[in-house]
Design an enzyme around this catalytic site. Sequence first.
Site, PDB file in Angstrom:
ATOM      1  N   GLY A   9       0.858  -1.744   0.303  1.00 31.11           N
ATOM      2  CA  GLY A   9      -0.034   0.269   0.475  1.00 31.11           C
ATOM      3  C   GLY A   9       0.816   1.242  -0.045  1.00 31.11           C
TER       4      GLY A   9
ATOM      5  CG  ASN B 233       2.003   3.057  -5.946  1.00 29.91           C
ATOM      6  OD1 ASN B 233       2.606   4.416  -6.155  1.00 29.91           O
ATOM      7  ND2 ASN B 233       2.215   2.056  -6.029  1.00 29.91           N
TER       8      ASN B 233
ATOM      9  CG  MET C 293      -1.235  -8.234  -6.554  1.00 26.29           C
ATOM     10  SD  MET C 293      -0.398  -6.638  -8.094  1.00 26.29           S
ATOM     11  CE  MET C 293       1.109  -7.626  -8.204  1.00 26.29           C
TER      12      MET C 293
ATOM     13  CB  ILE D  83      -8.232 -10.603 -13.221  1.00 25.29           C
ATOM     14  CG1 ILE D  83      -6.956 -11.185 -13.428  1.00 25.29           C
ATOM     15  CG2 ILE D  83      -8.859 -10.410 -14.857  1.00 25.29           C
ATOM     16  CD1 ILE D  83      -5.786 -11.167 -14.472  1.00 25.29           C
TER      17      ILE D  83
ATOM     18  CG  HIS E 286       2.018  -2.030 -15.330  1.00 19.42           C
ATOM     19  ND1 HIS E 286       1.683  -3.684 -14.388  1.00 19.42           N
ATOM     20  CD2 HIS E 286       3.110  -2.991 -15.999  1.00 19.42           C
ATOM     21  CE1 HIS E 286       2.336  -5.150 -14.747  1.00 19.42           C
ATOM     22  NE2 HIS E 286       2.950  -4.424 -16.551  1.00 19.42           N
TER      23      HIS E 286
ATOM     24  CG  ASP F  54      -1.334  -5.176 -16.630  1.00 24.69           C
ATOM     25  OD1 ASP F  54      -2.046  -4.259 -15.654  1.00 24.69           O
ATOM     26  OD2 ASP F  54      -0.152  -5.886 -17.184  1.00 24.69           O
TER      27      ASP F  54
ATOM     28  CD  GLU G 220       5.266   1.713  -9.124  1.00 28.02           C
ATOM     29  OE1 GLU G 220       4.040   1.712  -8.715  1.00 28.02           O
ATOM     30  OE2 GLU G 220       5.672  -0.005  -9.595  1.00 28.02           O
TER      31      GLU G 220
HETATM   32  C1  GAR Z   1       3.884  -1.467  -7.351  1.00 27.12           C
HETATM   33  O1  GAR Z   1       5.003  -1.409  -7.813  1.00 27.12           O
HETATM   34  C2  GAR Z   1       2.373  -1.689  -8.519  1.00 27.12           C
HETATM   35  O2  GAR Z   1       3.156  -0.607  -9.676  1.00 27.12           O
HETATM   36  C3  GAR Z   1       2.808  -3.175  -9.280  1.00 27.12           C
HETATM   37  O3  GAR Z   1       2.501  -3.711  -7.325  1.00 27.12           O
HETATM   38  C4  GAR Z   1       3.483  -2.141  -6.132  1.00 27.12           C
HETATM   39  C5  GAR Z   1       2.266  -2.472  -5.434  1.00 27.12           C
HETATM   40  O4  GAR Z   1       3.305  -2.076  -4.158  1.00 27.12           O
HETATM   41  N1  GAR Z   1       1.331  -3.185  -8.944  1.00 27.12           N
HETATM   42  C6  GAR Z   1       1.316  -4.287  -9.761  1.00 27.12           C
HETATM   43  O5  GAR Z   1       2.255  -4.731 -10.741  1.00 27.12           O
HETATM   44  C7  GAR Z   1       0.342  -4.628 -10.424  1.00 27.12           C
HETATM   45  N2  GAR Z   1       0.419  -5.449 -11.868  1.00 27.12           N
HETATM   46  P1  GAR Z   1       2.235  -0.719  -3.408  1.00 27.12           P
HETATM   47  O6  GAR Z   1       1.471  -1.557  -2.751  1.00 27.12           O
HETATM   48  O7  GAR Z   1       3.426  -0.641  -2.562  1.00 27.12           O
HETATM   49  O8  GAR Z   1       1.565   0.257  -3.402  1.00 27.12           O
END
Ligand code: GAR
Length: 193
Positions: free
Chosen positions: A20, A22, A95, A97, A114, A150, A179
């Site tokens: 989490g 992001n 993660m 769909i 992504h 994606d 990100e």
């Molecule tokens: C991030 O790098 C995001 O881009 C990726 O998972 C990570 C989550 O980090 N997402 C994917 O791969 C989606 N297919 P976070 O939980 O610390 O935000």
Amino acid sequence: MVLLVGSKKVKTAVFISGTGSNLKSLIKFSKLKNSPISIELIVSSNNKAKGLIFAKSFKIKKKIFNFKKNTLVDKKLISLLKKNNISLICLAGFMKILSKEFIKKFKGKILNIHPSLLPKYKGLNTHERVLINKDKYSGCTVHFVNSRLDSGKTILQKRVIIRKKDTSKTLAKRILMQEHKLYPKAIKKIFNL
Ligand code: GAR
């Protein structure tokens, strides 16, 4: 394009599955005066997701769904989103769909981040694949979600240079830092800010 009505912030739900980070950066962004969004709801596909701590610390509603049982989840999720007047959904390390029906219902209102320069490296294990291919750059992409994985329209991308000594861990960390800046920027962009 999502429309901003008057000066009211757009009620947003963030979907997570893990750490989490992001989500945290989006919450911080949402608190800024000139941010177009307010985060009203956190949806997690995992009851052990670390990111759920931000629901508590920022006093945001949270709900956990088992996304395996799709049709039932769709109904419950849609009604929860409607009840909370959600008009924007940000997938942030989510993660699972989403069903085609769900995506259709919220067409143009679901965003995803992504960790690659899409259309390259859709799906999982992006950093490992980038390193195996000895690419010079990787990066991250914020895009609209459509029914293909994606593959929705790109809103913004940020390129990150790959260093000789990079491992998937060091690369993931550097991309994640980007990100956190890119997602808010992309949201501003869709609101023409
Ligand atoms: C991030 O790098 C995001 O881009 C990726 O998972 C990570 C989550 O980090 N997402 C994917 O791969 C989606 N297919 P976070 O939980 O610390 O935000």
